[in-house]
Design an enzyme around this catalytic site. Structure first.
Site, PDB file in Angstrom:
ATOM      1  N   LYS A  14       0.818  -1.209   0.000  1.00 25.71           N
ATOM      2  CA  LYS A  14       0.000   0.000   0.000  1.00 25.71           C
ATOM      3  C   LYS A  14       0.854   1.262   0.000  1.00 25.71           C
ATOM      4  O   LYS A  14       0.585   2.185  -0.757  1.00 25.71           O
ATOM      5  CB  LYS A  14      -0.951   0.014   1.203  1.00 25.71           C
ATOM      6  CG  LYS A  14      -2.008  -1.066   1.174  1.00 25.71           C
ATOM      7  CD  LYS A  14      -2.983  -0.970   2.335  1.00 25.71           C
ATOM      8  CE  LYS A  14      -2.336  -1.057   3.693  1.00 25.71           C
ATOM      9  NZ  LYS A  14      -1.743  -2.338   4.038  1.00 25.71           N
ATOM     10  N   ARG A 128      11.101  -6.163   4.891  1.00 25.18           N
ATOM     11  CA  ARG A 128      10.914  -4.774   5.315  1.00 25.18           C
ATOM     12  C   ARG A 128      11.480  -4.558   6.716  1.00 25.18           C
ATOM     13  O   ARG A 128      12.090  -3.524   6.996  1.00 25.18           O
ATOM     14  CB  ARG A 128       9.419  -4.416   5.282  1.00 25.18           C
ATOM     15  CG  ARG A 128       9.137  -2.978   5.678  1.00 25.18           C
ATOM     16  CD  ARG A 128       7.695  -2.603   5.473  1.00 25.18           C
ATOM     17  NE  ARG A 128       6.856  -3.115   6.537  1.00 25.18           N
ATOM     18  CZ  ARG A 128       5.534  -3.069   6.535  1.00 25.18           C
ATOM     19  NH1 ARG A 128       4.891  -2.559   5.497  1.00 25.18           N
ATOM     20  NH2 ARG A 128       4.839  -3.531   7.540  1.00 25.18           N
TER      21      ARG A 128
END
Length: 189
Positions: A14, A128
């Site tokens: 996103k 991440r």
């Protein structure tokens, strides 16, 4: 106004896609996650209230989230549009967002869901975490966040689907391909 809800589980991409959409369509980005992290970093009253919840992978109560979001929208009266990232997460939040936008003679134009399977989500977030060091990316909290999405948040999708606003986009593949598919969905509206 071009108001978009960008939907997907943690690690769906996103943030990456929102940045590209913001640039292309000149939108204001409102990410509840970013707002919460900012409030926590600045140790505001809201930040103190939500730190424990976020650290444990629990959703912040609707009333707090909605108040914070409305405050952020008010800061951008001349926006060409807004991309909502990480909001709404419940049907009451979606209803509150619709009601709030209606007071501004605006509405959600489209809801874009990035569809990514759980195995890919875990892989992405592990990567991440190596880079960002985000507290909410550790394994135990991640499982809670993914469960929260699939058990609670995903129930918002039928709300928008019943309004004819939902487009599901495959969130696995090349970033540019996914971006192209998102733009196609926006431009088709």
């Amino acid at each position: 106004m071009l108001n978009i809800v960008l939907f997907g589980p943690p690690g769906a991409g996103k943030g990456t896609q929102a940045a590209k959409l913001i640039e292309k369509y000149q939108l204001v980005h409102i990410s509840t996650g970013d707002l919460f992290r900012m409030h926590i970093k600045e140790q505001t009253e809201l930040g103190k209230r939500v730190k424990d919840l976020l650290d444990n992978g629990i959703l912040v109560p609707d009333s707090v989230t909605i108040d914070m979001l409305e405050e952020e929208v008010q800061k951008n009266p001349d926006a060409k549009g807004i991309i909502f990232d990480g909001f709404p997460r419940t049907v009451p939040q979606a209803e509150a967002l619709d009601a709030f936008l209606a007071t501004k003679n605006a509405h959600i134009k489209t809801v874009l869901q990035l569809d990514v399977d759980e195995a890919e989500l875990k892989r992405r977030i592990a990567e991440r975490k190596k880079i960002s060091g985000r507290a909410d990316d550790d394994e135990e909290k991640l499982v809670k966040r993914i469960d929260e999405y699939f058990n609670k948040t995903v129930h918002v999708l039928p709300y928008y689907e019943s309004q004819g606003k939902l487009t599901v986009v495959n969130g696995i593949g090349q970033i540019e391909t996914i971006f192209g598919n998102l733009c196609e969905a926006i431009d088709a509206e």
